[in-house]
Scaffold this motif. Structure first.
Motif, short mmCIF file in Angstrom:
data_model
loop_
_atom_site.label_atom_id
_atom_site.label_comp_id
_atom_site.label_asym_id
_atom_site.label_seq_id
_atom_site.Cartn_x
_atom_site.Cartn_y
_atom_site.Cartn_z
N ASN A 1 4.87 -13.14 -0.35
CA ASN A 1 5.64 -13.18 -1.52
C ASN A 1 5.93 -11.67 -2.18
OD1 ASN A 1 3.24 -12.29 -2.00
ND2 ASN A 1 2.56 -13.93 -3.56
N ASP A 2 5.48 -10.81 -1.46
CA ASP A 2 6.08 -9.40 -1.95
C ASP A 2 6.22 -8.48 -0.52
OD1 ASP A 2 6.31 -6.91 -3.44
OD2 ASP A 2 4.10 -7.24 -4.22
N VAL A 3 7.15 -7.75 -0.68
CA VAL A 3 7.40 -6.43 0.35
C VAL A 3 6.12 -5.46 0.45
CG1 VAL A 3 10.04 -6.80 0.23
CG2 VAL A 3 8.62 -5.02 -1.22
N GLU A 4 5.50 -5.50 -0.50
CA GLU A 4 4.25 -4.61 -0.76
C GLU A 4 3.05 -5.49 -0.62
OE1 GLU A 4 4.79 -0.60 -2.78
OE2 GLU A 4 5.52 -2.13 -4.08
N GLY A 5 3.01 -6.79 -0.21
CA GLY A 5 1.97 -7.76 -0.32
C GLY A 5 1.00 -7.54 1.09
N PHE A 6 0.20 -6.87 0.90
CA PHE A 6 -0.78 -6.72 2.09
C PHE A 6 -2.25 -6.91 1.62
CE2 PHE A 6 2.73 -3.79 3.17
CZ PHE A 6 2.79 -4.39 4.31
N GLU A 7 -3.09 -7.57 2.37
CA GLU A 7 -4.50 -7.75 2.20
C GLU A 7 -5.20 -6.44 2.73
OE1 GLU A 7 -7.51 -10.71 4.14
OE2 GLU A 7 -6.52 -11.66 2.41
N TYR A 8 -6.04 -6.02 2.26
CA TYR A 8 -6.66 -4.61 2.73
C TYR A 8 -6.96 -4.89 4.20
CZ TYR A 8 -9.84 -0.87 3.56
OH TYR A 8 -10.37 0.19 4.01
N VAL B 1 -4.63 5.13 6.12
CA VAL B 1 -3.87 6.11 6.50
C VAL B 1 -2.69 6.44 5.55
CG1 VAL B 1 -2.36 7.36 8.16
CG2 VAL B 1 -4.58 6.24 9.12
N PHE B 2 -1.99 5.16 5.23
CA PHE B 2 -0.74 5.37 4.23
C PHE B 2 -1.28 5.58 2.85
CE2 PHE B 2 0.26 3.14 8.10
CZ PHE B 2 1.34 3.43 8.32
N ASP B 3 -2.47 4.83 2.43
CA ASP B 3 -2.73 5.04 0.99
C ASP B 3 -3.44 6.51 0.67
OD1 ASP B 3 -2.76 2.30 0.69
OD2 ASP B 3 -4.62 2.05 1.03
N VAL B 4 -4.05 7.16 1.86
CA VAL B 4 -4.43 8.44 1.56
C VAL B 4 -3.35 9.61 1.43
CG1 VAL B 4 -5.60 10.40 2.84
CG2 VAL B 4 -6.73 8.11 2.50
N LEU B 5 -2.06 9.23 2.41
CA LEU B 5 -1.05 10.22 2.32
C LEU B 5 0.05 9.60 1.56
CD1 LEU B 5 -0.57 10.41 6.27
CD2 LEU B 5 -1.79 12.15 4.57
N GLY B 6 -0.28 8.73 0.52
CA GLY B 6 0.70 8.49 -0.68
C GLY B 6 2.00 7.76 0.12
N ILE B 7 2.05 6.94 1.24
CA ILE B 7 3.17 6.50 1.68
C ILE B 7 3.35 5.05 1.55
CG2 ILE B 7 4.36 5.98 3.95
CD1 ILE B 7 3.06 8.52 5.19
N ARG B 8 4.27 4.53 0.91
CA ARG B 8 4.55 3.30 0.96
C ARG B 8 4.66 2.53 1.95
NH1 ARG B 8 9.18 1.63 -3.15
NH2 ARG B 8 8.56 -0.27 -2.69
#
Length: 127
Positions: free
Chosen positions: A68-75, A81-88
Motif C-alpha cells: 500500500n506504500d512505496v516505502e512500505g516495508f516491515e523491519y 544499512v539504508f537507515d544508517v546511511l539515510g538512503i530511502r
C-alpha cells in the motif's frame, strides 16, 4: 569514520585473498572495530547491525514489503544499512487503487503475512 568503515568493508576483492566471502568477513571484522564516536546506543546498535548485513548483501536484499506504500516495508535487519546511511528504500509493488476488493483483502498485510495466509488456506482446502 562510519563512511570509511563501510567503504573499507566493500573494497574490491583482491586476487590471492581467498574467497570473496572470506575477504568480506575479514573486512567486516575490521569495520566492527572502527570507533563510532557517539553516546547514542541505538545508533551504535544500528551501525553494528548494518555492518553485519554487508556480507549478505552480495547475494541480494531480504525485504518484506507492504503493497500500500512505496516505502512500505516491515523491519528486516538488511534494511538497517539504508537507515544508517539515510538512503530511502522504495519498491514498486503497489495495488491498483481502483481494485477495492483486493485492497480490502490485502489491507496493510506484508508479503510474508500474505504468504502464510495462502499456505494456511491451502492446508485447510486439503483437509
Amino acid at each position: 569514520m562510519l563512511a570509511f568503515c563501510i567503504a573499507f568493508a566493500f573494497h574490491l576483492h583482491s586476487p590471492g585473498e581467498g574467497s570473496i566471502d572470506e575477504a568480506a568477513e575479514r573486512r567486516c571484522a575490521v569495520a566492527k572495530r572502527c570507533p563510532l564516536r557517539t553516546s547514542d546506543e541505538n545508533l551504535k546498535y544500528s551501525v553494528s547491525e548494518a555492518i553485519d548485513a554487508l556480507p549478505r548483501m552480495q547475494y541480494g536484499l531480504n525485504v518484506n514489503i507492504r503493497f500500500n506504500d512505496v516505502e512500505g516495508f516491515e523491519y528486516m535487519s538488511d534494511s538497517t544499512v539504508f537507515d544508517v546511511l539515510g538512503i530511502r528504500l522504495l519498491h514498486g509493488w503497489l495495488l491498483d487503487a481502483n481494485d477495492e476488493e483486493t485492497l480490502r483483502v490485502i489491507g496493510n498485510s506484508a508479503y510474508n503475512q500474505l504468504a502464510e495466509r495462502l499456505v494456511e488456506a491451502s492446508e485447510n482446502e486439503q483437509q
